[in-house]
Scaffold this motif. Structure first.
Motif, PDB file in Angstrom:
ATOM      1  N   ARG A 196      65.694  23.852  42.480  1.00 55.68           N
ATOM      2  CA  ARG A 196      65.864  23.354  41.111  1.00 55.68           C
ATOM      3  C   ARG A 196      65.151  24.236  40.089  1.00 55.68           C
ATOM      4  NH1 ARG A 196      63.762  17.444  41.147  1.00 55.68           N
ATOM      5  NH2 ARG A 196      62.429  18.169  42.850  1.00 55.68           N
ATOM      6  N   SER A 197      64.468  25.294  40.569  1.00 53.75           N
ATOM      7  CA  SER A 197      63.679  26.091  39.626  1.00 53.75           C
ATOM      8  C   SER A 197      63.251  27.412  40.247  1.00 53.75           C
ATOM      9  CB  SER A 197      62.414  25.315  39.221  1.00 53.75           C
ATOM     10  OG  SER A 197      61.684  24.941  40.377  1.00 53.75           O
ATOM     11  N   GLY A 198      63.863  28.492  39.835  1.00 53.08           N
ATOM     12  CA  GLY A 198      63.381  29.820  40.180  1.00 53.08           C
ATOM     13  C   GLY A 198      63.276  30.110  41.651  1.00 53.08           C
ATOM     14  N   ALA A 199      64.377  29.989  42.398  1.00 52.34           N
ATOM     15  CA  ALA A 199      64.335  30.156  43.847  1.00 52.34           C
ATOM     16  C   ALA A 199      63.887  31.548  44.278  1.00 52.34           C
ATOM     17  CB  ALA A 199      65.698  29.837  44.458  1.00 52.34           C
ATOM     18  N   LEU A 200      63.984  32.526  43.402  1.00 50.19           N
ATOM     19  CA  LEU A 200      63.515  33.878  43.717  1.00 50.19           C
ATOM     20  C   LEU A 200      62.346  34.298  42.828  1.00 50.19           C
ATOM     21  CD1 LEU A 200      66.883  35.750  44.382  1.00 50.19           C
ATOM     22  CD2 LEU A 200      65.196  34.980  46.059  1.00 50.19           C
ATOM     23  N   GLN A 201      61.847  33.364  42.034  1.00 53.18           N
ATOM     24  CA  GLN A 201      60.678  33.637  41.202  1.00 53.18           C
ATOM     25  C   GLN A 201      59.456  33.811  42.097  1.00 53.18           C
ATOM     26  OE1 GLN A 201      60.413  33.843  37.840  1.00 53.18           O
ATOM     27  NE2 GLN A 201      58.193  34.107  37.827  1.00 53.18           N
ATOM     28  N   PRO A 202      58.792  34.973  42.077  1.00 51.07           N
ATOM     29  CA  PRO A 202      57.651  35.170  42.979  1.00 51.07           C
ATOM     30  C   PRO A 202      56.541  34.161  42.725  1.00 51.07           C
ATOM     31  CG  PRO A 202      58.360  37.247  42.016  1.00 51.07           C
ATOM     32  CD  PRO A 202      59.081  36.171  41.267  1.00 51.07           C
ATOM     33  N   GLY A 203      55.847  33.805  43.789  1.00 50.62           N
ATOM     34  CA  GLY A 203      54.691  32.931  43.681  1.00 50.62           C
ATOM     35  C   GLY A 203      53.439  33.762  43.502  1.00 50.62           C
ATOM     36  N   PHE A 204      52.620  33.844  44.536  1.00 47.72           N
ATOM     37  CA  PHE A 204      51.395  34.628  44.458  1.00 47.72           C
ATOM     38  C   PHE A 204      51.678  36.124  44.598  1.00 47.72           C
ATOM     39  CE2 PHE A 204      49.853  30.469  45.995  1.00 47.72           C
ATOM     40  CZ  PHE A 204      48.871  30.237  45.043  1.00 47.72           C
ATOM     41  N   THR A 205      50.706  36.914  44.202  1.00 53.38           N
ATOM     42  CA  THR A 205      50.775  38.354  44.453  1.00 53.38           C
ATOM     43  C   THR A 205      50.543  38.612  45.936  1.00 53.38           C
ATOM     44  OG1 THR A 205      48.420  38.741  44.134  1.00 53.38           O
ATOM     45  CG2 THR A 205      49.819  38.800  42.161  1.00 53.38           C
ATOM     46  N   GLU A 206      50.788  39.847  46.339  1.00 49.64           N
ATOM     47  CA  GLU A 206      50.584  40.202  47.739  1.00 49.64           C
ATOM     48  C   GLU A 206      49.125  40.013  48.142  1.00 49.64           C
ATOM     49  OE1 GLU A 206      51.781  43.806  50.831  1.00 49.64           O
ATOM     50  OE2 GLU A 206      52.101  44.042  48.678  1.00 49.64           O
ATOM     51  N   ALA A 207      48.206  40.379  47.266  1.00 51.62           N
ATOM     52  CA  ALA A 207      46.782  40.236  47.575  1.00 51.62           C
ATOM     53  C   ALA A 207      46.387  38.765  47.639  1.00 51.62           C
ATOM     54  CB  ALA A 207      45.933  40.963  46.537  1.00 51.62           C
ATOM     55  N   GLU A 208      46.946  37.947  46.750  1.00 49.81           N
ATOM     56  CA  GLU A 208      46.589  36.527  46.728  1.00 49.81           C
ATOM     57  C   GLU A 208      47.035  35.810  47.993  1.00 49.81           C
ATOM     58  OE1 GLU A 208      46.547  35.200  42.044  1.00 49.81           O
ATOM     59  OE2 GLU A 208      48.488  35.671  42.960  1.00 49.81           O
ATOM     60  N   VAL A 209      48.287  36.028  48.425  1.00 45.63           N
ATOM     61  CA  VAL A 209      48.757  35.330  49.617  1.00 45.63           C
ATOM     62  C   VAL A 209      48.050  35.859  50.858  1.00 45.63           C
ATOM     63  CG1 VAL A 209      50.770  36.829  50.050  1.00 45.63           C
ATOM     64  CG2 VAL A 209      50.781  34.449  50.820  1.00 45.63           C
ATOM     65  N   ALA A 210      47.686  37.140  50.859  1.00 42.79           N
ATOM     66  CA  ALA A 210      46.937  37.683  51.989  1.00 42.79           C
ATOM     67  C   ALA A 210      45.591  36.982  52.138  1.00 42.79           C
ATOM     68  CB  ALA A 210      46.741  39.188  51.821  1.00 42.79           C
ATOM     69  N   ALA A 211      44.951  36.682  51.017  1.00 41.69           N
ATOM     70  CA  ALA A 211      43.666  35.980  51.066  1.00 41.69           C
ATOM     71  C   ALA A 211      43.841  34.557  51.592  1.00 41.69           C
ATOM     72  CB  ALA A 211      43.026  35.973  49.680  1.00 41.69           C
ATOM     73  N   VAL A 212      44.886  33.868  51.138  1.00 41.46           N
ATOM     74  CA  VAL A 212      45.147  32.503  51.602  1.00 41.46           C
ATOM     75  C   VAL A 212      45.371  32.481  53.109  1.00 41.46           C
ATOM     76  CG1 VAL A 212      46.852  30.633  51.540  1.00 41.46           C
ATOM     77  CG2 VAL A 212      46.033  31.638  49.400  1.00 41.46           C
ATOM     78  N   VAL A 213      46.208  33.392  53.586  1.00 35.25           N
ATOM     79  CA  VAL A 213      46.541  33.405  55.015  1.00 35.25           C
ATOM     80  C   VAL A 213      45.324  33.801  55.849  1.00 35.25           C
ATOM     81  CG1 VAL A 213      47.985  34.478  56.778  1.00 35.25           C
ATOM     82  CG2 VAL A 213      48.978  33.832  54.577  1.00 35.25           C
ATOM     83  N   ASP A 214      44.582  34.791  55.393  1.00 34.44           N
ATOM     84  CA  ASP A 214      43.395  35.222  56.126  1.00 34.44           C
ATOM     85  C   ASP A 214      42.388  34.084  56.255  1.00 34.44           C
ATOM     86  OD1 ASP A 214      41.694  37.449  57.283  1.00 34.44           O
ATOM     87  OD2 ASP A 214      40.422  36.850  55.610  1.00 34.44           O
ATOM     88  N   GLU A 215      42.171  33.362  55.182  1.00 32.43           N
ATOM     89  CA  GLU A 215      41.209  32.257  55.216  1.00 32.43           C
ATOM     90  C   GLU A 215      41.705  31.127  56.110  1.00 32.43           C
ATOM     91  OE1 GLU A 215      37.577  30.855  54.607  1.00 32.43           O
ATOM     92  OE2 GLU A 215      38.292  32.703  53.637  1.00 32.43           O
TER      93      GLU A 215
END
Length: 419
Positions: A196-215
């Motif tokens: 319903r909203s921006g299906a290809l709109q990026p979320g986090f940056t590459e560095a941000e999601v890397a930090a989330v996954v690492d933690e």
């Protein structure tokens, strides 16, 4: 107490042919023996369900992506106006879910930890719960109700759900720690907008999601990723998320699908919610869903061809909680066999959740989460949608619902007494 099911076909959930005239012995909450009836001696102190070849015993279904506390779409979202009413609705949803054959469910955002405690203590009837609590989202992203790409009109008043909005690498790490502290057993990160909203709109940056996954991985938490494609998909895979959920535009990025196969990343396509959006959704999402169904199917098929591991999830909680088994029918409609569909929704989904050594398979040492079905799901997987055909749902050795009648003692069975 030992319990025995004998005489039925047994599907172990691994995708092979059923064991004809099988016997399953349960002690406490676990399976202690499975095999041909002719090779297993029924323990004298057991209670016995004597079945026949018209029945199938199989693992309970697993839903890797749903929202049990979702208030609904549009006007339906306004129905729960007070916390007590909302809690009662969640209790009803949990009961309907397990009575429909789902014995394990990963809630992908919106359900507080107290509900897991209530189910574990037997206060509410429901499936085993793996909770992400909230959707980790950037400001203005999918999980930000204030943003243009957020939820919009839904009223999330379920108690015990933290806010998942954060920004920056440090903010992402802190948010993961906060959710873990609050009882999360999985982490969900939004890397694109929604249908319903921006299906290809990026979320986090590459560095941000890397930090989330690492933690998250440092805390031994698996990461499910709301993602439809584009840069968000590539960033998520580079970070090492454990599953990509939805993937409407996955077919456009074969390189990413190959990477998923190489990394062992699961794909949870959630086809059912797309069908519901196409038939009962709102606004432009309704037409978008109809347009994307074939594209979505092709992405799923191609991913499987490339060796991507497939798991089952519905994401359909906004449209009710009595239709989880419909996802298996949709796998078959997409071109997979019924055996594949059952495997996706049992052992493969258990692996996706990191529970592959305890649920999703009927084997020695596994929890006794099972269904007794009147009929053969491999001949017609749609029978799993018919609750009258599901003669028993068992979770951890305890019958949750069923119409098999009173079991016999082993002594009565040997004596030929009527059940």
């Amino acid at each position: 107490m030992k319990q025995v099911f004998t005489g039925a076909a047994v599907l172990n959930g691994l995708g092979g042919s059923p064991l004809k005239d099988g016997t399953i012995v349960i002690e406490g909450d676990r399976i202690v023996e499975v095999g041909p009836a002719a090779s297993i001696a029924v323990p004298p102190d057991a209670v016995v369900w004597s079945l026949d070849s018209s029945y199938t015993v199989m693992p309970g279904l697993i839903d890797c992506h749903d929202h049990v506390g979702h208030p609904g779409i549009g006007a339906a979202a306004l129905g729960a106006k007070t916390v007590p009413h909302a809690v009662a609705l969640v209790a009803k949803a949990l009961r309907e879910t397990i009575e429909g054959g789902v014995t394990t469910l990963r809630d992908a955002g919106g359900l507080g930890y107290g509900f897991k405690v209530a189910v574990d203590e037997g206060l509410f009837l429901g499936p085993r719960l793996v909770l992400s609590l909230a959707i980790i989202s950037r400001t203005g992203g999918l999980g930000d109700a204030c943003g243009i790409f957020g939820y919009g009109t839904e009223q999330w008043i379920i108690p015990g759900v933290p806010n998942g909005v954060c920004d920056g690498t440090d903010g992402g790490r802190t948010k993961v720690r906060e959710l873990h502290r609050s009882g999360a057993s999985a982490i969900k990160v939004a890397m694109t907008g929604g249908i319903r909203s921006g299906a290809l709109q990026p979320g986090f940056t590459e560095a941000e999601v890397a930090a989330v996954v690492d933690e998250a991985h440092a805390l031994d938490l698996r990461v499910l990723c709301h993602c439809h494609g584009g840069p968000g998909l590539r960033y998520a895979l580079a970070a090492g998320v454990d599953s990509i959920d939805h993937g409407l535009y996955l077919v456009d990025d074969e390189e990413s699908m190959r990477r998923m196969a190489d990394q062992g990343t699961f794909y949870v396509p959630t086809m059912l919610v797309l069908r519901f959006h196409g038939s009962a959704g709102e606004g432009r999402a309704k037409e978008t869903a109809r347009m994307l169904r074939e594209q979505h199917r092709r992405g799923l098929v191609r991913a499987a061809e490339l060796g991507v591991r497939i798991a089952s999830g519905t994401d359909a909680g906004a449209f009710g909680h009595s239709h989880h088994a419909c996802e298996l029918e949709m796998f078959v409609e997409a071109g997979f066999s019924s055996a594949d569909a059952v495997r996706f929704a049992t052992s493969s989904s258990a692996e996706c959740l990191g529970l592959g050594d305890s649920v999703g398979t009927l084997d020695t040492g596994y929890l006794a989460d099972l269904l007794v079905v009147d009929g053969d799901p491999l001949a017609d997987v749609r029978i799993l949608q018919d609750r009258d055909r599901i003669k028993m749902v068992m979770k951890g050795g305890v019958p949750v619902r069923g119409t098999l009648g009173v079991p016999q003692s082993a002594t009565d069975r040997e004596a030929g007494a009527p059940a």
